[in-house]
Design an enzyme around this catalytic site. Structure first.
Site, PDB file in Angstrom:
ATOM      1  N   CYS A  10       0.900  -1.155  -0.174  1.00  0.00           N
ATOM      2  CA  CYS A  10      -0.035  -0.006  -0.055  1.00  0.00           C
ATOM      3  C   CYS A  10       0.787   1.220   0.015  1.00  0.00           C
ATOM      4  O   CYS A  10       1.994   1.198  -0.054  1.00  0.00           O
ATOM      5  CB  CYS A  10      -1.010  -0.007   1.212  1.00  0.00           C
ATOM      6  N   CYS A  84      -1.691   1.409  -4.073  1.00  0.00           N
ATOM      7  CA  CYS A  84      -0.368   2.213  -4.397  1.00  0.00           C
ATOM      8  C   CYS A  84      -0.286   2.679  -5.784  1.00  0.00           C
ATOM      9  O   CYS A  84       0.602   3.094  -6.242  1.00  0.00           O
ATOM     10  CB  CYS A  84       0.549   1.226  -4.191  1.00  0.00           C
ATOM     11  N   CYS A  88       3.865   0.221  -8.048  1.00  0.00           N
ATOM     12  CA  CYS A  88       4.426  -0.993  -7.986  1.00  0.00           C
ATOM     13  C   CYS A  88       4.926  -1.580  -9.440  1.00  0.00           C
ATOM     14  O   CYS A  88       4.187  -1.706 -10.250  1.00  0.00           O
ATOM     15  CB  CYS A  88       3.366  -2.049  -7.560  1.00  0.00           C
TER      16      CYS A  88
END
Length: 158
Positions: A10, A84, A88
């Site tokens: 997150c 997020c 990522c």
């Protein structure tokens, strides 16, 4: 069969991903390797999150938010993101789930408890999928996760 490695991600690694990692460690034991990280980690874990996890008998007071790295993604069989965004990295051969969850940042414990309970249900479903257990519901049956398999190129990691 090797032990699956799961990374929860997150933004701040101070709430949702910490709860998910703690639940998977708690329920999965040595059947899974668990990590968590954040794209912009906070200095500490949210105290209200520590409180609501303690209510379940899980102590995360000693946890520290960690920075998301490409290496942590590369070591993982599953990456579960929780808000997020595009931070990522995409790694070929890694399975990705995106869990849409409310961010507990700045919320009191009574507003975090439903998020905690939702995370625990999703973790139990994930564990059942990872271990082939029949307990729990498959993540695809809950309508709460979207599965994405990484493309076969590494351009998103560089």
């Amino acid at each position: 069969m090797s032990v699956p490695e799961v990374l929860f991600v997150c933004i701040h690694n101070a709430g949702r991903s910490q709860m998910a990692a703690a639940f998977l460690r708690h329920h999965g034991g040595d059947r899974v390797i668990v990590r968590s990280a954040g794209s912009a980690p906070a200095d500490t874990v949210n105290p209200a999150v520590v409180q609501v996890m303690a209510e379940r008998g899980i102590d995360i007071s000693g946890e520290q938010p960690k920075k998301l790295t490409t290496e942590s993604v590369e070591r993982s069989d599953f990456v579960i993101t929780m808000g997020c965004g595009d931070a990522c990295p995409i790694v070929p051969g890694t399975r990705y789930l995106d869990w849409k969850l409310d961010d507990p940042a700045g919320r009191p414990a009574e507003e975090i408890r439903p998020v905690r309970d939702d995370i625990e249900r999703r973790v139990q479903d994930l564990l059942a999928e990872l271990t082939g257990a029949t307990a729990g519901r498959a993540a695809s049956d809950t309508g709460t996760a979207a599965m994405v398999t990484a493309p076969s190129t590494r351009n998103a990691v560089e």
